[in-house]
Design a protein around this motif. Structure first.
Motif, PDB file in Angstrom:
ATOM      1  N   MET A   1      -2.023 -72.997-118.177  1.00 41.86           N
ATOM      2  CA  MET A   1      -2.735 -73.422-116.979  1.00 41.86           C
ATOM      3  C   MET A   1      -3.408 -72.204-116.353  1.00 41.86           C
ATOM      4  N   PRO A   2      -4.693 -72.315-115.988  1.00 39.81           N
ATOM      5  CA  PRO A   2      -5.389 -71.172-115.405  1.00 39.81           C
ATOM      6  C   PRO A   2      -4.814 -70.810-114.027  1.00 39.81           C
ATOM      7  N   LYS A   3      -4.960 -69.535-113.726  1.00 41.52           N
ATOM      8  CA  LYS A   3      -4.488 -69.030-112.441  1.00 41.52           C
ATOM      9  C   LYS A   3      -5.325 -69.638-111.305  1.00 41.52           C
ATOM     10  N   GLN A   4      -4.646 -70.113-110.259  1.00 37.30           N
ATOM     11  CA  GLN A   4      -5.336 -70.688-109.105  1.00 37.30           C
ATOM     12  C   GLN A   4      -5.781 -69.562-108.171  1.00 37.30           C
ATOM     13  N   VAL A   5      -7.032 -69.580-107.807  1.00 37.50           N
ATOM     14  CA  VAL A   5      -7.587 -68.555-106.930  1.00 37.50           C
ATOM     15  C   VAL A   5      -8.026 -69.205-105.633  1.00 37.50           C
ATOM     16  N   ASP A   6      -7.638 -68.616-104.537  1.00 38.36           N
ATOM     17  CA  ASP A   6      -8.063 -69.080-103.216  1.00 38.36           C
ATOM     18  C   ASP A   6      -9.390 -68.390-102.903  1.00 38.36           C
ATOM     19  N   ARG A  10     -10.138 -64.529-101.660  1.00 40.26           N
ATOM     20  CA  ARG A  10     -10.911 -63.614-102.515  1.00 40.26           C
ATOM     21  C   ARG A  10     -12.083 -63.036-101.725  1.00 40.26           C
TER      22      ARG A  10
END
Length: 189
Positions: A1-6, A10
């Motif tokens: 699962m890809p990393k969740q980025v806020d 950012r």
């Protein structure tokens, strides 16, 4: 699962990196590569959020300047006239802290050569001038233009003096000078 980025976090990290670099080294040192390094990201991450260096500067400077303006408005809440002017002047000289003041000096120094910085500085100056002149009008001073000019020069001078020479100005010293300027403008307590 890809990393969740806020995305908001950012953007904030990128903006903070711009402010830090500008405060420490001036705006000439603010490059996409330097910002990426400071934010712990790749240049492609930075360019995902900005269209280029001008957009990077615009977003970061606007965020920082708007935060300062909003803080000033909170400090001024319910204050009018001479009390508001004294409060605003003291806030400008003492509240932002060294990082914010170094950033501010870097912005003022770089604005003549960087149109995007000039535009953002002009946005703040328009707000500042209107706020100061409204408070001066409420104070009912005999020479409102002179009072506003004295306040502007005193604030700018005291911020600059903080970084001149080996002997930094203490808060006590700058408050004493500010009180004398305000008294000369007819704003003594």
């Amino acid at each position: 699962m890809p990393k969740q980025v806020d995305p908001a976090a950012r953007r904030a990290a990128i903006g903070d990196a711009v402010v830090d670099i500008a405060a420490e080294h001036g705006f000439a040192a603010v490059t996409i590569r330097a910002v990426a390094r400071r934010a712990g990201a790749s240049t492609s991450v930075v360019t995902h959020y900005v269209a280029g260096r001008d957009d990077l500067l615009r977003q970061a400077v606007r965020r920082e300047v708007d935060a300062r303006r909003e803080h000033a408005e909170r400090v001024l809440a319910g204050r009018t006239g001479a009390d508001g002017l004294r409060t605003l002047a003291d806030w400008a000289v003492h509240a932002p802290g060294e990082r914010a003041q170094r950033f501010w000096l870097a912005l003022v120094m770089a604005a003549p050569a960087e149109p995007v910085l000039r535009a953002e500085l002009d946005r703040f100056t328009t707000w500042w001038d209107a706020r100061v002149r409204a408070l001066v009008a409420e104070a009912g001073l005999a020479d409102p233009g002179l009072a506003a000019d004295l306040l502007d020069v005193a604030v700018d001078g005291l911020i600059t003096a903080r970084f001149e020479g080996a002997a930094a100005w203490s808060a006590r010293r700058s408050r004493r000078v500010l009180a004398a300027v305000l008294a000369a403008a007819g704003l003594s307590r």
